[in-house]
Design a protein around this motif. Sequence first.
Motif, PDB file in Angstrom:
ATOM      1  N   ASN A  17     -36.362   9.042  20.493  1.00 50.32           N
ATOM      2  CA  ASN A  17     -36.005  10.397  19.683  1.00 50.32           C
ATOM      3  C   ASN A  17     -35.213   9.731  18.092  1.00 50.32           C
ATOM      4  OD1 ASN A  17     -36.793  12.087  21.313  1.00 50.32           O
ATOM      5  ND2 ASN A  17     -34.886  12.629  22.444  1.00 50.32           N
ATOM      6  N   GLN A  18     -34.415   8.590  18.316  1.00 47.60           N
ATOM      7  CA  GLN A  18     -33.589   8.212  17.527  1.00 47.60           C
ATOM      8  C   GLN A  18     -34.793   7.490  16.541  1.00 47.60           C
ATOM      9  OE1 GLN A  18     -30.796   5.682  19.653  1.00 47.60           O
ATOM     10  NE2 GLN A  18     -29.062   7.177  19.397  1.00 47.60           N
ATOM     11  N   TYR A  19     -35.866   6.953  17.000  1.00 46.54           N
ATOM     12  CA  TYR A  19     -36.720   6.341  16.158  1.00 46.54           C
ATOM     13  C   TYR A  19     -37.429   7.516  15.352  1.00 46.54           C
ATOM     14  CZ  TYR A  19     -40.781   3.787  14.426  1.00 46.54           C
ATOM     15  OH  TYR A  19     -41.605   3.272  13.583  1.00 46.54           O
ATOM     16  N   ASP A  20     -37.898   8.458  15.904  1.00 40.22           N
ATOM     17  CA  ASP A  20     -38.491   9.547  15.214  1.00 40.22           C
ATOM     18  C   ASP A  20     -37.391  10.154  14.180  1.00 40.22           C
ATOM     19  OD1 ASP A  20     -40.651   9.221  16.789  1.00 40.22           O
ATOM     20  OD2 ASP A  20     -40.193  10.824  18.427  1.00 40.22           O
ATOM     21  N   ASP A  21     -36.013  10.477  14.690  1.00 34.77           N
ATOM     22  CA  ASP A  21     -35.297  10.813  13.750  1.00 34.77           C
ATOM     23  C   ASP A  21     -34.975  10.158  12.431  1.00 34.77           C
ATOM     24  OD1 ASP A  21     -34.521  13.052  15.467  1.00 34.77           O
ATOM     25  OD2 ASP A  21     -32.790  12.239  16.007  1.00 34.77           O
ATOM     26  N   THR A  22     -34.984   8.673  12.649  1.00 33.29           N
ATOM     27  CA  THR A  22     -34.942   7.609  11.654  1.00 33.29           C
ATOM     28  C   THR A  22     -36.093   7.709  10.782  1.00 33.29           C
ATOM     29  OG1 THR A  22     -33.826   6.058  13.197  1.00 33.29           O
ATOM     30  CG2 THR A  22     -34.896   5.252  11.226  1.00 33.29           C
ATOM     31  N   LYS A  23     -37.319   7.821  11.081  1.00 27.45           N
ATOM     32  CA  LYS A  23     -38.669   7.998  10.488  1.00 27.45           C
ATOM     33  C   LYS A  23     -38.430   9.234   9.548  1.00 27.45           C
ATOM     34  CE  LYS A  23     -43.697   8.375  10.637  1.00 27.45           C
ATOM     35  NZ  LYS A  23     -44.739   8.458  11.613  1.00 27.45           N
ATOM     36  N   ALA A  24     -38.254  10.407  10.160  1.00 27.93           N
ATOM     37  CA  ALA A  24     -38.101  11.813   9.773  1.00 27.93           C
ATOM     38  C   ALA A  24     -37.114  11.644   8.307  1.00 27.93           C
ATOM     39  CB  ALA A  24     -37.678  13.080  10.338  1.00 27.93           C
ATOM     40  N   LEU A  25     -36.074  11.065   8.636  1.00 24.63           N
ATOM     41  CA  LEU A  25     -34.874  11.061   7.655  1.00 24.63           C
ATOM     42  C   LEU A  25     -35.153  10.122   6.557  1.00 24.63           C
ATOM     43  CD1 LEU A  25     -31.959  11.436   6.848  1.00 24.63           C
ATOM     44  CD2 LEU A  25     -31.368   9.379   8.307  1.00 24.63           C
ATOM     45  N   CYS A  26     -36.010   8.978   6.798  1.00 30.07           N
ATOM     46  CA  CYS A  26     -36.327   8.197   5.732  1.00 30.07           C
ATOM     47  C   CYS A  26     -37.445   8.570   4.926  1.00 30.07           C
ATOM     48  CB  CYS A  26     -36.918   6.847   6.305  1.00 30.07           C
ATOM     49  SG  CYS A  26     -35.398   5.690   6.965  1.00 30.07           S
ATOM     50  N   GLU A  61     -27.303  14.930   0.404  1.00 36.20           N
ATOM     51  CA  GLU A  61     -26.340  15.648   1.138  1.00 36.20           C
ATOM     52  C   GLU A  61     -26.819  17.183   0.800  1.00 36.20           C
ATOM     53  OE1 GLU A  61     -22.424  14.510   0.431  1.00 36.20           O
ATOM     54  OE2 GLU A  61     -22.508  12.740   1.947  1.00 36.20           O
ATOM     55  N   ALA A  62     -27.065  17.510  -0.351  1.00 33.62           N
ATOM     56  CA  ALA A  62     -27.584  18.747  -0.889  1.00 33.62           C
ATOM     57  C   ALA A  62     -28.745  19.320  -0.210  1.00 33.62           C
ATOM     58  CB  ALA A  62     -27.610  19.013  -2.278  1.00 33.62           C
ATOM     59  N   ALA A  63     -29.278  18.392   0.502  1.00 31.36           N
ATOM     60  CA  ALA A  63     -30.910  18.440   0.950  1.00 31.36           C
ATOM     61  C   ALA A  63     -30.472  18.650   2.424  1.00 31.36           C
ATOM     62  CB  ALA A  63     -31.890  17.584   0.564  1.00 31.36           C
ATOM     63  N   GLY A  64     -29.226  18.419   2.926  1.00 32.73           N
ATOM     64  CA  GLY A  64     -28.991  18.286   4.569  1.00 32.73           C
ATOM     65  C   GLY A  64     -29.273  17.114   5.083  1.00 32.73           C
ATOM     66  N   LEU A  65     -29.444  15.993   4.212  1.00 33.52           N
ATOM     67  CA  LEU A  65     -29.720  14.791   5.142  1.00 33.52           C
ATOM     68  C   LEU A  65     -28.299  14.098   5.494  1.00 33.52           C
ATOM     69  CD1 LEU A  65     -32.737  13.398   2.961  1.00 33.52           C
ATOM     70  CD2 LEU A  65     -32.778  14.938   4.750  1.00 33.52           C
ATOM     71  N   SER A  66     -28.374  13.461   6.514  1.00 35.52           N
ATOM     72  CA  SER A  66     -27.166  12.743   6.957  1.00 35.52           C
ATOM     73  C   SER A  66     -26.988  11.346   6.167  1.00 35.52           C
ATOM     74  CB  SER A  66     -27.067  12.524   8.381  1.00 35.52           C
ATOM     75  OG  SER A  66     -27.385  13.628   8.936  1.00 35.52           O
ATOM     76  N   THR A  67     -25.907  11.021   5.693  1.00 34.00           N
ATOM     77  CA  THR A  67     -25.610   9.718   5.174  1.00 34.00           C
ATOM     78  C   THR A  67     -24.123   9.341   5.287  1.00 34.00           C
ATOM     79  OG1 THR A  67     -24.698  10.547   2.816  1.00 34.00           O
ATOM     80  CG2 THR A  67     -26.994  10.718   3.073  1.00 34.00           C
ATOM     81  N   ALA A  68     -24.005   8.142   4.729  1.00 38.76           N
ATOM     82  CA  ALA A  68     -22.527   7.411   4.988  1.00 38.76           C
ATOM     83  C   ALA A  68     -21.425   7.724   4.016  1.00 38.76           C
ATOM     84  CB  ALA A  68     -22.686   5.995   5.271  1.00 38.76           C
ATOM     85  N   PHE A  69     -22.039   8.325   2.797  1.00 39.05           N
ATOM     86  CA  PHE A  69     -21.413   8.328   1.317  1.00 39.05           C
ATOM     87  C   PHE A  69     -20.087   9.309   1.708  1.00 39.05           C
ATOM     88  CE2 PHE A  69     -20.250  10.922  -2.426  1.00 39.05           C
ATOM     89  CZ  PHE A  69     -20.129   9.570  -3.209  1.00 39.05           C
ATOM     90  N   LEU A  70     -18.934   8.657   1.373  1.00 36.79           N
ATOM     91  CA  LEU A  70     -17.670   9.374   1.127  1.00 36.79           C
ATOM     92  C   LEU A  70     -17.036   9.498  -0.135  1.00 36.79           C
ATOM     93  CD1 LEU A  70     -15.899   7.604   4.423  1.00 36.79           C
ATOM     94  CD2 LEU A  70     -16.600  10.043   4.234  1.00 36.79           C
ATOM     95  N   ASP A  71     -17.046   8.350  -1.095  1.00 37.30           N
ATOM     96  CA  ASP A  71     -16.419   8.478  -2.183  1.00 37.30           C
ATOM     97  C   ASP A  71     -16.769   7.155  -3.102  1.00 37.30           C
ATOM     98  OD1 ASP A  71     -14.852   9.361  -4.609  1.00 37.30           O
ATOM     99  OD2 ASP A  71     -13.329  10.212  -3.311  1.00 37.30           O
ATOM    100  N   ALA A  72     -16.489   7.216  -4.245  1.00 39.59           N
ATOM    101  CA  ALA A  72     -16.911   6.024  -5.086  1.00 39.59           C
ATOM    102  C   ALA A  72     -15.721   5.658  -6.133  1.00 39.59           C
ATOM    103  CB  ALA A  72     -18.207   6.106  -5.646  1.00 39.59           C
ATOM    104  N   ASP A  73     -15.577   4.525  -6.492  1.00 40.12           N
ATOM    105  CA  ASP A  73     -14.897   4.133  -7.762  1.00 40.12           C
ATOM    106  C   ASP A  73     -15.580   3.280  -8.731  1.00 40.12           C
ATOM    107  OD1 ASP A  73     -12.988   2.578  -9.578  1.00 40.12           O
ATOM    108  OD2 ASP A  73     -11.559   2.300  -7.867  1.00 40.12           O
ATOM    109  N   LEU A  74     -16.301   4.022  -9.672  1.00 37.72           N
ATOM    110  CA  LEU A  74     -17.101   3.527 -10.747  1.00 37.72           C
ATOM    111  C   LEU A  74     -16.347   2.103 -11.401  1.00 37.72           C
ATOM    112  CD1 LEU A  74     -18.981   6.339 -12.101  1.00 37.72           C
ATOM    113  CD2 LEU A  74     -19.457   4.953 -10.190  1.00 37.72           C
ATOM    114  N   THR A  75     -14.931   2.385 -11.679  1.00 35.57           N
ATOM    115  CA  THR A  75     -14.433   1.047 -12.423  1.00 35.57           C
ATOM    116  C   THR A  75     -14.408  -0.081 -11.735  1.00 35.57           C
ATOM    117  OG1 THR A  75     -12.908   2.816 -13.318  1.00 35.57           O
ATOM    118  CG2 THR A  75     -12.150   0.315 -13.521  1.00 35.57           C
ATOM    119  N   GLU A  76     -14.089  -0.033 -10.490  1.00 33.74           N
ATOM    120  CA  GLU A  76     -14.295  -1.105  -9.461  1.00 33.74           C
ATOM    121  C   GLU A  76     -15.590  -1.754  -8.979  1.00 33.74           C
ATOM    122  OE1 GLU A  76     -11.557  -3.256  -9.028  1.00 33.74           O
ATOM    123  OE2 GLU A  76     -10.372  -1.757 -10.192  1.00 33.74           O
TER     124      GLU A  76
END
Length: 247
Positions: free
Chosen positions: A172-181, A81-96
Amino acid sequence: MSLKLANLERIYVGKTKDVYTYDEKSIVLHSKDSVTGWKVQNPDGTVTVVEDPGANEVIGEVAGIGLKNIISSVHYFKMFEAAGLSTAFLDADLTEKNILLKKAEKVGHGLECIVRFKAMGSILRTYPDYVKEGQELTDFFEVTTKHDAAGDPRISKEFLTNPDFGPAMTSNQYDDTKALCLKAAGIIKDDLAKHDLDLIDIKFEIGMVDDQIILIDEISAGIMRVFKNGKQFSEEELADFFVAQSA
């Protein structure tokens, strides 16, 4: 954030993780202590068990690795996220041992995206006449289906974008996927290289939110192959390394 599983509906049971519905726009991924690999029948009748993050068989459990995988996921999702990449991350609970992710649409029937920096594993079995073990690869990207019974076969851009078969995504979505990965893999490779670790290959899962390709699932020791001084790190060793780095 507290992410307890009580009263949540489980919608997916996987080899190394389970998924629960959290609300209309998010899910909870619960990381288990399972590890994958394959078994080799030796001539003397004994069986050798080999860890392999790309394998489809659970070969056992490593106590505590589920929590370690959540720790590494949080670490790298924040780097992405700091590098501007799109992810699904929202939050976490390490205990669980849980991570909260955006609910993403499946691409096709589910895809895995692999970035390879050196030839190892399944690519040697698929292209034995064209690649040698350990051969350096440049921005090598490939997509496979998530179909255990069929051995997760490779699937081409031409097939994925062909209107006769869906299509699963646009060109275009395939190309975006490749670039993202490629960008995400490069971030992890550079991060590991600071500690004299060599990222051989890594597999990502992708999804779509509002027609945008994003990285989903977890970023853990179980999705990558890493070497140091010519020797492969076990999944447990790599998970322990990630925890130490995040401390």
